[in-house]
Design a protein around this motif. Structure first.
Motif, PDB file in Angstrom:
ATOM      1  N   THR A 112      52.667  47.431  43.372  1.00 39.79           N
ATOM      2  CA  THR A 112      53.205  46.113  43.045  1.00 39.79           C
ATOM      3  C   THR A 112      52.654  45.055  44.009  1.00 39.79           C
ATOM      4  N   LEU A 113      52.588  45.392  45.291  1.00 35.08           N
ATOM      5  CA  LEU A 113      52.052  44.457  46.280  1.00 35.08           C
ATOM      6  C   LEU A 113      50.639  44.033  45.906  1.00 35.08           C
ATOM      7  N   SER A 114      49.861  45.005  45.406  1.00 38.57           N
ATOM      8  CA  SER A 114      48.459  44.728  45.075  1.00 38.57           C
ATOM      9  C   SER A 114      48.233  44.594  43.571  1.00 38.57           C
ATOM     10  N   GLN A 115      49.259  44.210  42.820  1.00 40.92           N
ATOM     11  CA  GLN A 115      49.133  44.120  41.354  1.00 40.92           C
ATOM     12  C   GLN A 115      48.125  43.050  40.934  1.00 40.92           C
ATOM     13  N   ASP A 116      47.884  42.069  41.820  1.00 43.19           N
ATOM     14  CA  ASP A 116      46.906  41.018  41.509  1.00 43.19           C
ATOM     15  C   ASP A 116      45.581  41.223  42.253  1.00 43.19           C
ATOM     16  N   ALA A 117      45.346  42.442  42.760  1.00 45.61           N
ATOM     17  CA  ALA A 117      44.098  42.743  43.447  1.00 45.61           C
ATOM     18  C   ALA A 117      43.030  43.099  42.427  1.00 45.61           C
ATOM     19  N   GLY A 118      42.535  42.066  41.739  1.00 47.96           N
ATOM     20  CA  GLY A 118      41.671  42.324  40.609  1.00 47.96           C
ATOM     21  C   GLY A 118      40.220  41.969  40.839  1.00 47.96           C
ATOM     22  N   LYS A 119      39.551  41.785  39.702  1.00 48.69           N
ATOM     23  CA  LYS A 119      38.150  41.347  39.708  1.00 48.69           C
ATOM     24  C   LYS A 119      38.111  39.885  39.303  1.00 48.69           C
ATOM     25  N   TYR A 120      37.503  39.064  40.128  1.00 48.72           N
ATOM     26  CA  TYR A 120      37.336  37.646  39.829  1.00 48.72           C
ATOM     27  C   TYR A 120      35.893  37.395  39.436  1.00 48.72           C
ATOM     28  N   LYS A 121      35.716  36.761  38.280  1.00 46.84           N
ATOM     29  CA  LYS A 121      34.375  36.331  37.879  1.00 46.84           C
ATOM     30  C   LYS A 121      34.466  34.884  37.445  1.00 46.84           C
ATOM     31  N   GLY A 122      33.664  34.032  38.031  1.00 44.82           N
ATOM     32  CA  GLY A 122      33.765  32.621  37.695  1.00 44.82           C
ATOM     33  C   GLY A 122      32.401  31.955  37.586  1.00 44.82           C
ATOM     34  N   TRP A 123      32.271  31.053  36.602  1.00 46.37           N
ATOM     35  CA  TRP A 123      31.095  30.208  36.457  1.00 46.37           C
ATOM     36  C   TRP A 123      31.470  28.784  36.784  1.00 46.37           C
ATOM     37  N   THR A 124      30.642  28.119  37.550  1.00 42.46           N
ATOM     38  CA  THR A 124      30.880  26.711  37.843  1.00 42.46           C
ATOM     39  C   THR A 124      29.620  25.912  37.557  1.00 42.46           C
ATOM     40  N   LEU A 125      29.810  24.787  36.840  1.00 45.99           N
ATOM     41  CA  LEU A 125      28.729  23.814  36.657  1.00 45.99           C
ATOM     42  C   LEU A 125      29.099  22.588  37.468  1.00 45.99           C
TER      43      LEU A 125
END
Lengths: 399, 399, 399
Positions: B343-356
């Motif tokens: 639960t503590l790490s429930q948001d320990a995910g993969k982030y992928k982002g594109w920025t222009l």
């Protein structure tokens, strides 16, 4: 357009016969290590932090020969911005000034800027002797070898307004204080300088919390009162303090002592009226030949002049120091007449501390400092004694 | 009196052979719009704010050829005053400096001032890669095309002292870190510049809360860790990071990547030791012909030179940008061995982002920026995935 | 290198044809005494504080003839650092400017700097009339005797981001406002100056708390809304305000009035849509012959010119003042249709206050002020009426 000349005092100072302006500031970065021994079952522990002691920006200026200003402040270690010196100064003549702002009024070491203290911090006398910066109106007269100061003082410019108007028994008068201080230099030669001073102060806590007499072990780190405090027992108090210093070439001694006669706030804790006694003495020696820079017209110490700074190809200046600090809060405990009052003042003990110090000045605007303090706190509550060994270092630059 | 000459760098800089002084500061005013899609039953929502990104005042100066200082800070959006750069610098010679203060030690984009970043904000690599400003002692050596830095680092000058001395198990040692970084420019011609760099870092959380690996979607707005975070699971960590950039006239590419080997703080959540991986890559193109301003002697990017600023009757400079950000925190979840740890790490995910992004520079001291970011966060906890569309604009001036 | 000339405006201002720079700031130290009479069983009480009204540091500069900046802020009385003026200004030509930052858009007294107000504080019209500093984009055009301003406004640069994303019904759009203001000076002679102005404003509270209409008794001390407030009842509002002033030599009159048409936030308290009405009028007389310094090209008042300052061997300038303040919040109570809404708006009363004032200017950059205010607050809730007698003094210096 105004023609001004520029003097370099860490930063440019623009001046002519009438006006003056300078941006000012200071950076004091500390390392503090504390080893705390307590009485079982309280655990011993160690602390260490790299921290800011002061990081300030400010200005000082003269509008003309009659009116000057100064403002300097900053924030470190998660604290809010707070002002140190804030002054609007009216100078009807060269020897008199009336000041409004955040101002100190008394105490030789208290009046001496933190930048120019021989030690890294002031010790218990600074924590509970004469007041630090307070929102005040201050009048000051001086001659070449004497000063006389009178002050009407509220609380600090940085303290919130007293505004406890919502309760059943509202009242929101700020604390008020009156301080007078005089200083005199009976000897003022190239070789020898002697400073004598005294102050008296009356304070009333108004509708603020009662005066508490508390301190730290000669450091800016940690909570004041963690190891020794009377608790907030003071309704009014009357304080008498004396100051002395003797500078003989590269050797000097200095000491101060105050007796704080506390009128107990009996609504907090019943009992008699205690005396709080606090003082210190230290010796300073510059193996590199410098003299501590006494300013008799101000009644305080200023920036030392370094004989052989690195900017002149020299090695800089070195100051060696030893100091004894003493505070006796025990009356607060012994005069308390209820169990709750005894508990409130369980840490109202005797503080005795030795500090050894060394300062290295590459130039007069920069220094590296190291202080070792061994403090012994004998508190009246059972199992409340504390022994502290503390090592601190500082990198300091001001401009 | 000191004769100095004045160079205008947004504000006057007074200099002569020995000394220097300048007041400095910056104003970065942002508009942020975020559209957040979450998994039902969590509601989607939109946010928008006109806000300050940085509003700073400060100073920089040289006391002489051996000693310099810098201090700059500010406050926005209800936050307390906090310092950015605070430095006391000792320069025994032209190629070496020893610094004490609030200082960064590693990372190409991290070391590059926020004023001179191509994008409005640094992305996950800035949030959890190399440390931002920390109270440190830093030694740096450099040549014309290389730098070598070593740092001993506590926590930020703006963070409160660690002072948890009251509990049953007291201890108040600040976090401590050791960082080394090197940079080298193998190619350094008018047309082409290549930057290579690497850093290694060891950290111990001391008696502070455990290290948390968390970020925001390439913005200064919002709480770090709202959308992706491991939770405070780090006892110690060892980090290896690499940096690369190639500037070819008005075209450039840049990227960094770090692997953070976390030693899990098992008192918080039992489990194995995770790796956190984070990096980015971007391309920049100036249709108006400017070049990103690489400084090989510092191993960072500086203020761009605008070819045809409006002050010369020109139209200013334009930079166009595209960027990919990546962070993988999933190990923190998969190595957790308890339900509470999951639960503590429930948001320990993969982030992928594109920025222009697009920047318009009327002069080198002023710019208008716009960034559009589309971020996809695949979190391991059930129903915790988040998609973010974000549009930001900035008006910036520094001096 | 840039050659500049120096003008002394409390502090040096460096200028040439292109650029400009000045450090600026102000110190306003107050003493406030308030005597509060309430209806029994609520207790009467008295308050007194020595306090800071403003202690600011800042800068202003011009990068070139098209781009200028300003930033000034500070902290007093335990509050966090907050910015006043923060401006990035683009000037496509002499008569037009586009500004981004923390900016005011409307209201004659509101736009006039606190340094140059005739009274120590603005009264209810300043508390709830046109908005003070807000994070804005502002466009302004002016001629020699007229101004036209349009603004898009969020909340203050000092207010925290709206970030209420955690709840069941998330939403975090900041409040938004649109203001237009025009001013015109039909008469503009050496002897007589007439100012006419008007503004209109639409605001939406967004996802922030509803607009509250509240004030203080013509002082900066104490909590806004302690004695009169509608509570946070405003969803949107539309405001129309008018301004007038006539300066005839050393005599002047000034007044403003606004009608705030509030669209009630019915989720907080059900009921009809109230009007809030607020205004003031005052007369000023300089026995020493000075004129209030109206600037028709800005549509506001500036620093007075002192005819015979102490720096010229004179006695300085004196201004005598009388003022009436009025606010009517009673609609908020009478349109509330629930008992909870009546309680929320129990202090939504009629404020009537008289203030007498005197200012002494030794020079144009320094003044001592005294204000006496007698205020009568007739609140609709039972037993909520308040009478206030208030005496305030200020020492002020700016540079």
């Amino acid at each position: 357009a105004q023609d001004t000349t520029v003097a370099w005092k860490g930063a440019p100072q623009w001046t002519n016969d009438d006006v003056q302006f300078k941006v000012r500031g200071r950076l004091l970065i500390d390392y503090v290590f504390q080893d705390v021994d307590r009485v079982a079952p309280l655990a011993d522990y160690q602390t260490s932090n790299i921290r800011g002691r002061q990081a300030f920006l400010g200005v000082e200026g003269k509008l003309n020969n009659y009116i000057a200003y100064k403002a300097e402040g900053g924030a470190v270690n998660g604290g809010a911005w707070s002002w140190d010196d804030v002054v609007i100064e009216f100078k009807p003549n060269e020897w008199t000034s009336i000041m409004v702002g955040n101002i100190k009024a008394a105490g030789l070491e208290n009046l001496t800027s933190t930048r120019f203290l021989s030690f890294m911090d002031r010790g218990p006398y600074g924590d509970m002797g004469p007041d630090s910066y307070l929102a005040s109106v201050v009048a000051k007269a001086n001659g070449l070898n004497w000063t006389l100061t009178g002050a009407i003082q509220g609380n600090s410019l940085n303290s919130g307004d007293v505004n406890n108007t919502a309760g059943a028994n509202p009242g929101s008068k700020e604390r008020i204080g009156y301080t007078v201080r005089g200083s005199y230099a009976p000897i003022l030669t190239d070789m020898d300088k002697v400073h004598l001073g005294a102050f008296a102060r009356y304070r009333n806590h108004g509708d603020e919390s009662g005066f508490s007499f508390a301190g730290r072990p000669s450091t800016g780190y940690g909570d004041s009162g963690r190891y020794y405090t009377t608790g907030a027992i003071g309704d009014t108090d009357v304080t008498y303090g004396v100051e002395g210093a003797w500078v003989h070439n590269n050797f000097s001694v200095q000491g101060e002592y105050a007796d704080i006669k506390v009128n107990r706030l009996k609504t907090v804790a019943a009992g008699g009226d205690p005396d709080v006694k606090v003082g210190y003495a230290f010796v300073s020696f510059w193996p590199t030949g410098e003299s501590r820079n006494y300013d008799a017209a101000k009644g305080e110490f200023g920036r030392p002049k370094i004989i052989d700074p690195i900017t002149a190809g020299g090695l800089g200046g070195v100051e060696l120091l030893a100091r004894y600090d003493y505070a006796d809060l025990t009356d607060a405990y012994s005069t308390a007449t209820t169990a709750a009052g005894k508990t409130l003042s369980q840490d109202a003990g005797k503080y005795k501390g030795w500090t050894l110090g060394a300062n290295y000045y590459p130039t007069a605007y920069v220094r590296l400092q190291a202080n070792y303090t061994s403090a012994d706190i004998d508190n009246p509550g059972p199992g409340r004694d504390v022994k502290i060994n503390q090592f601190q270092m500082r990198a300091q630059l001001d401009f």
